[in-house]
Design an enzyme around this catalytic site. Structure first.
Site, mmCIF file in Angstrom:
data_model
loop_
_atom_site.group_PDB
_atom_site.id
_atom_site.type_symbol
_atom_site.label_atom_id
_atom_site.label_comp_id
_atom_site.label_asym_id
_atom_site.label_seq_id
_atom_site.Cartn_x
_atom_site.Cartn_y
_atom_site.Cartn_z
ATOM 1 N N ASP A 1 14.376 -23.884 -7.518
ATOM 2 C CA ASP A 1 14.399 -24.226 -6.092
ATOM 3 C C ASP A 1 15.481 -25.298 -5.974
ATOM 4 O O ASP A 1 15.257 -26.454 -6.307
ATOM 5 C CB ASP A 1 13.021 -24.757 -5.678
ATOM 6 C CG ASP A 1 13.022 -25.429 -4.307
ATOM 7 O OD1 ASP A 1 14.027 -25.305 -3.579
ATOM 8 O OD2 ASP A 1 12.012 -26.075 -3.976
ATOM 9 N N LYS B 1 23.956 -29.329 -0.647
ATOM 10 C CA LYS B 1 23.507 -28.021 -0.168
ATOM 11 C C LYS B 1 23.988 -27.762 1.252
ATOM 12 O O LYS B 1 24.263 -26.615 1.620
ATOM 13 C CB LYS B 1 21.980 -27.983 -0.223
ATOM 14 C CG LYS B 1 21.392 -26.601 -0.027
ATOM 15 C CD LYS B 1 19.897 -26.665 -0.239
ATOM 16 C CE LYS B 1 19.236 -25.346 0.063
ATOM 17 N NZ LYS B 1 17.775 -25.450 -0.108
ATOM 18 N N GLU C 1 13.799 -18.815 0.334
ATOM 19 C CA GLU C 1 12.743 -19.781 0.032
ATOM 20 C C GLU C 1 11.375 -19.350 0.591
ATOM 21 O O GLU C 1 10.375 -19.399 -0.128
ATOM 22 C CB GLU C 1 13.137 -21.171 0.556
ATOM 23 C CG GLU C 1 14.201 -21.822 -0.326
ATOM 24 C CD GLU C 1 14.997 -22.909 0.365
ATOM 25 O OE1 GLU C 1 14.603 -23.334 1.463
ATOM 26 O OE2 GLU C 1 16.030 -23.334 -0.186
ATOM 27 N N ASP D 1 7.942 -25.385 6.392
ATOM 28 C CA ASP D 1 8.477 -26.078 5.214
ATOM 29 C C ASP D 1 9.068 -27.419 5.629
ATOM 30 O O ASP D 1 10.181 -27.490 6.166
ATOM 31 C CB ASP D 1 9.531 -25.171 4.551
ATOM 32 C CG ASP D 1 10.115 -25.794 3.284
ATOM 33 O OD1 ASP D 1 9.858 -26.985 3.010
ATOM 34 O OD2 ASP D 1 10.840 -25.071 2.571
#
Lengths: 597, 151
Positions: free
Chosen positions: A8, A70, A147, A170
């Site tokens: 992850d 990211k 994800e 999330d």
């Protein structure tokens, strides 16, 4: 073939897992933590550091530290450090490299392949960049998965037969994502995504910090917001308070000697209740609601169309988040998997599927309730404890409860309560043909064997004659999920009373046994016992018989003791007399007897 | 007639091949599980050793807060507090606690930068310790929070 690492690769933190014995396991990094900050730094000396150490030096070296790379994945933007330029892929690769290395050290084997997760909204070039990062790090990227899909896998939602609509909420350290998926027959389709790229758990900490600074100023007139040392202590304490308030209703923030003025040292002592904390952070929580509404609108769905809600990301541990979701959907969200690790575990499962390591048959089940048989006094004696992984096999030796008993009735029970009648009977059978013998002599071995499909075979075998009898109970005869839950709850509720009742029955069993043994001993000894002794023993015995049905454990116990005393007096007198006759032989015989037991 | 026989044997071959494949798969599966299990066992042994050595970590970490506060309090005039601080620190040191050295240059594996100062000093040198760091049995329990020199 080696293991496939599930990674992850997060904006603030990254996490990794592998499949071990068919189930995902999170691997700690070299520093011993289960998540690694996604931070890379280059020191003036040209040394590269990744993870926690990189984070710890970021203040002194902001121009040499890269965080949240990211957000730049898939762009042509380059990071310039000193006189060198790095692509986002290269920076991500440094993080992946560290994870690969740490995993190899931990597992003691080389890792060559990986599954990496990306947000559902990542476009093709962002996915390509992520894949490239993996390859630079020396990993063959077997697959890039979403994800939310990984979360679904971690929750085992690829196993459901009928089509379902899943919403994944999330809330990470610095980003918030909402995804809606259609799931069915192992196919995952993302139908809508939304979120807030600059909202995360850190914002909640900041609120507590600001509040404490303001309150302190009100109370003492001192502004500690400029004091770096005080701020650091406040920051740590705020995060700790937030975490604590997820499990308790109030917490104390205790920072003595936080600062000093002309009047002397000042301490910060403040009680923060969950209610106050929730009031302080209400606006943040509200900000997570809009993306949910947006995602539903995009998917043309109403809240009631959502079948399951999964909570992912450490910040979803906050009760207020759970409450918001519950209120919004009028449904309890799933939260049984560690929200920090859920995505990495899903990636590992995907890796396991690709490597042929995870297959339906290998997803081993556990026995949800204990299994055992009914024993004397209608007690439940466990043979297999609950939560034992199947397939499994276990035996226990039982004996007869009465003299010259030639058959035993085996009643198979499932449950947690000590009394047989409170548990669920799965079936019964009889083992007969036991040669007549005094009670306690025959040895009956009862074996429980459960295969991978949950089918149970119970065998009872007389160890003397090797004669046996058995029964097969199919999985369908066992209880349904709701019934299991109900039984577990009842077991907790009645634990105390049950314990007492069990003790009473066990005491009665003991009394029964002693009465029986006494009668036998007196009979065996015949005229070696004087009439007077016999009378005394009989009196004690009758007294014990009299209180046997009493509810008072102490009363029974003292009667047992009385009888024991009388018998002991007789036996010690006889023993003395005998031992004077032939001391040695008797001693030896006595010892042999003990060994047999 | 012959043809159908051949067809039949073809089918049989196919079944055998399929079965072979299943057998091979299962065998591989079993080997993997066996390997997993051996590795797992070894690792658990190692972790058990570590656990015994570092079992106190969580408690020690919490006690550091008290140690810090006692230290702050001992800066005052109270002699009694000074003695208590020393006594408490001695106990923790006997359990393997050790202060992290901050006399030299900053090292991200032991220290955490909280602030920097641009003054006449040697680059990277630790100027001030904002919160002491400690090792427990030679492993970092809490990093020293420091102010360092940056030019």
């Amino acid at each position: 073939m080696g293991k496939i690492l599930g990674i992850d690769l997060g904006t603030t933190n990254s996490c990794m897992a592998v499949i071990e014995a068919g189930t995902p396991k999170v691997i700690p990094n070299a520093e011993g933590n289960r998540t690694t900050p996604s931070v890379v730094a280059f020191t003036k000396e040209g040394q590269m550091i990744v993870g926690e150490p990189a984070k710890r030096q970021s203040i002194s070296n902001p121009e040499g530290t890269v965080a949240s790379i990211k957000r730049k994945m898939g762009t042509k933007e380059k990071v310039r450090i000193g006189n060198k330029e790095y692509t986002p892929e290269e920076i991500s690769a440094f993080i992946l490299q560290k994870m690969k290395r740490d995993a190899e050290n931990y597992l003691g084997e080389t890792i060559k392949e990986a599954v990496i997760t990306v947000p559902a909204y990542f476009n093709n070039s962002q996915r390509e960049a992520t894949k490239a990062a993996g390859e630079i790090a020396g990993l063959e990227v077997k697959r890039i998965i979403n994800e939310p899909t990984a979360s679904c896998l971690a929750y085992g939602l690829d196993k459901i037969k009928e089509d379902q609509t899943i919403l994944v909420y999330d809330l990470g350290g610095g980003t918030f994502d909402v995804s809606i998926l259609d799931v069915g027959e192992g196919v995952f389709e993302v139908v809508a995504t939304s979120g807030d790229t600059h909202l995360g758990g850190d914002d909640w900490d900041k609120k507590i910090m600001d509040y404490l600074i303001e309150e302190f100023k009100k109370e003492t007139g001192v502004d500690i917001s400029k004091d770096k040392m005080a701020l650091q202590r406040l920051k740590d304490a705020s995060e700790k308070a937030k975490i604590e308030l997820s499990s308790v209703m109030q917490t104390e923030i205790n920072l003595p000697y936080i600062t000093a003025d002309s009047s002397g040292p000042k301490h910060l002592v403040k009680t923060l209740t969950r209610t106050k904390f929730e009031a302080l952070t209400e606006d943040l929580l509200k900000r997570t609601e809009e993306p949910i509404t947006q995602a539903l609108k995009d998917a043309k769905l109403e809240p009631e169309n959502i079948d399951k809600i999964l909570l992912v990301g450490g910040a979803t541990r906050m009760p207020a988040v759970r409450e918001l979701v519950r209120r919004y959907f009028a449904k309890d969200p799933r939260k049984d998997i560690n929200p920090d690790e859920c995505v990495a575990m899903g990636a590992a499962i995907q890796g396991g599927v690709l490597g042929g390591e995870v297959r339906d048959i290998l997803l081993l089940d556990v026995t949800p309730l204990s299994l055992g048989v009914e024993t004397k006094g209608a007690l439940f004696t466990r043979v297999i404890d609950r939560n034992t992984t199947i397939p499994c096999e276990k035996s226990k030796i039982f004996t007869t409860a009465e003299d010259y008993q030639t058959s035993v009735d085996i009643n198979i029970l499932q449950g947690e309560r000590p009394l047989a009648k409170d548990n669920h009977s799965l079936g019964r059978f009889t083992l007969s043909g036991i040669p007549p013998a005094p009670m306690g002599i025959p040895q009956i071995e009862v074996t429980f064997k459960i295969d991978a499909n949950g089918i149970m075979h119970v065998t009872a075998k007389d160890l003397a004659t090797k004669k046996d009898a058995s029964i097969t109970i199919s999985g369908s005869a066992t209880l349904k999920d709701e019934e299991i839950e109900k039984m577990k709850k009842e077991a907790e509720k009645f634990a105390k009373e049950d314990e007492k009742l069990k003790e009473l029955i066990e005491t009665r069993n003991k009394a029964d046994h002693i009465i029986h043994v006494t009668e036998r001993t007196i009979k065996d000894l015949g005229d070696k016992v004087t009439e007077e002794e016999k009378e005394r023993i009989n009196k004690a015995k009758e007294k014990l018989k009299g209180v046997l049905s009493s509810e008072n454990i102490q009363e029974i116990n003292s009667a047992i003791e009385e009888l024991n005393n009388e018998v002991y007096k007789v036996s010690s007198r006889l023993y003395q007399a005998k031992s004077e006759e032939k001391k040695e032989e008797e001693n030896k015989g006595e010892e042999d007897k003990k060994d047999q037991k | 007639m012959k043809k159908s026989k051949k067809k039949k044997s073809d089918e049989k071959d196919k079944i055998i091949k399929e079965k072979d494949k299943i057998i091979e798969n299962n065998l591989n599966q079993m080997k993997k599980m066996q390997a997993d299990f051996i590795n797992f066992k070894n690792r658990i042994e190692k972790e058990k050793e570590e656990f015994v050595k570092y079992a106190n970590r969580e408690l020690m970490l919490k006690l550091l807060d008290v140690l810090d506060n006692l230290e702050r309090a001992s800066q005052t005039e109270d002699e009694g507090i000074k003695l208590i601080y020393k006594q408490f620190k001695d106990i923790l040191e006997k359990e393997g606690l050790e202060e992290i050295d901050t006399t030299g240059k900053f090292d991200p594996y032991y220290h955490e930068v909280i602030a920097v100062e641009n003054s006449d000093c040697e680059e990277g040198k630790i100027i001030e310790v904002l919160q002491k760091g400690y090792l427990l049995n030679n492993k970092v329990l809490r990093h020293s929070k420091v102010k360092i020199c940056k030019r």
